[in-house]
Every structure is written in C-alpha cells, then in structure tokens.
Design an enzyme around this catalytic site. Structure first.
Site, PDB file in Angstrom:
ATOM      1  N   HIS A  38      24.089   2.753  10.622  1.00 25.65           N
ATOM      2  CA  HIS A  38      25.229   3.656  10.763  1.00 25.65           C
ATOM      3  C   HIS A  38      25.981   3.349  12.048  1.00 25.65           C
ATOM      4  CE1 HIS A  38      23.680   6.061   7.445  1.00 25.65           C
ATOM      5  NE2 HIS A  38      22.485   5.867   7.985  1.00 25.65           N
ATOM      6  N   ASN A  91       0.828  -1.184   0.000  1.00 20.92           N
ATOM      7  CA  ASN A  91       0.000   0.000   0.000  1.00 20.92           C
ATOM      8  C   ASN A  91       0.877   1.255   0.000  1.00 20.92           C
ATOM      9  OD1 ASN A  91      -2.356   1.651   0.291  1.00 20.92           O
ATOM     10  ND2 ASN A  91      -3.357  -0.045   1.363  1.00 20.92           N
ATOM     11  N   ARG A 144       2.128 -15.152  19.894  1.00 15.68           N
ATOM     12  CA  ARG A 144       1.498 -16.473  19.845  1.00 15.68           C
ATOM     13  C   ARG A 144       1.739 -17.113  18.492  1.00 15.68           C
ATOM     14  NH1 ARG A 144      -3.361 -17.075  17.164  1.00 15.68           N
ATOM     15  NH2 ARG A 144      -4.458 -15.186  16.536  1.00 15.68           N
TER      16      ARG A 144
END
Length: 195
Positions: free
Chosen positions: A114, A84, A182
């Site tokens: 970095h 999206n 889970r």
C-alpha cells in the site's frame, strides 16, 4: 485499462472499490472456506478444490488447512510442494513456487503493498509485485515474504524471518530483515541431527 489489468501490470490499482476484483476475491475465499471445512481424511476432495482454485500445480502437492489466498489464479506450485497449517498467499501478482519446496506453519507470501501516503492508501489503492521461489527451498515457521522478492534455489529461510530483498541460490538466510548468514556447502551433508 481495467483495475484488474493495472493489478496484473504491477501498477497502482483500486483494490477496495472495484467490483470485478471484489467478486474474484469472494469466489476465491469461498473455495478457501470450502477447502478448510473438508475433513483431513478427504484428500481427494481437498485436491479437487485446490485444482479448481490455483492457477497451476504439480502432480504431487499438499497444503495443510487452513489456507487462504486472494485470487488463486496467480499461484503456481511446482512438484512436491508441501505447506503446513496457516499458509496465506496474497496473490494479487504472480506467486511462482518451484519444485521440492517445504513451507512450515504460519507463513505468508504477500505480493500486495500500500502507498506510504495516507490519502491514496485510504482511497483503497495498492500495488502488487510478483514473488518467485526456486527449487529445493525450506521456509521455516512464521516466515513472511514481501512484494517483489525472489528466493533462489537450494535455500533455507530461518523461522520468523521477514524477507524484503532477494536471496541468492545455495544460502541460509535469517532475520528481520532477512539476510544471508552463510552458503550451503558439502559440509552440511556431514551434519547429523541425531541426539
């Protein structure tokens, strides 16, 4: 060894002041800009630009503009990939995404990092570690995936998560730092989301 060879070998390299890498980033960003200016209805044009930009794609893929990346050639998308709006992939190292992966808005895949010490950081040095995403993965809105992470197959990453460690197959993982809460089981097939 060139700075590009160091980058691709996951060694510290000069990201800011190397002409070859600078020119490659500019070329990729020109293609990203071109892609982001196309009308949403020009799907054929969008595919053509992404095929030119990305290292590898499946036959069926779609990225909703805007989209930005660093180099493009280090990105491999599997079959049935969808992302999206506002996807950012900093592909200084390989970003390999499997089949049937869905990415919500405002997500980032960041292979670059970095140094902690300001001397090397201020001198323009960075490192890049690959990111791998398995098959059948859903990545929620605002997720940020950090350098060197592997996300397994059949995984759901909850919105807003910052993924700094590997996530195993068949997991629901959330949080900052992202962690497994889970396993995904057959019980999940019984869940009805109708209201």
């Amino acid at each position: 060894m060139t700075e590009k060879e160091k980058m691709l070998a996951h060694q510290m390299y000069d990201a800011n002041y190397n002409k070859e890498l600078h020119d490659e980033r500019i070329a990729a960003k020109e293609l990203c800009w071109e892609y982001n200016q196309l009308r949403p209805s020009n799907e054929e044009g969008q595919r053509a630009v992404l095929k030119k930009l990305l290292g590898k794609t499946g036959e069926n893929f779609y990225i909703t503009a805007p989209f930005w990346c660093d180099y493009g050639y280090n990105i491999e998308l599997g079959e049935n990939f969808y992302a999206n709006h506002n996807l950012v992939i900093l592909d200084c190292a390989k970003v390999k995404i499997g089949d049937n992966v869905f990415v919500a808005p405002d997500c980032g895949f960041h292979t670059a990092g970095h140094p902690i010490d300001f001397e090397r950081r201020n001198a323009g040095f960075e490192y890049a570690y690959p990111i791998t995403v398995g098959d059948n993965v859903w990545i929620g809105a605002g997720v940020q995936v950090m350098p060197g992470v592997t996300i397994g197959s059949n995984v759901v990453i909850g919105g807003g998560s910052v993924v700094v460690k590997d996530i195993p197959d068949n997991s629901v993982a959330v949080g900052n730092p992202c962690h497994v809460i889970r396993a995904i089981t057959d019980e999940d097939k019984k869940t009805c989301w109708s209201r």
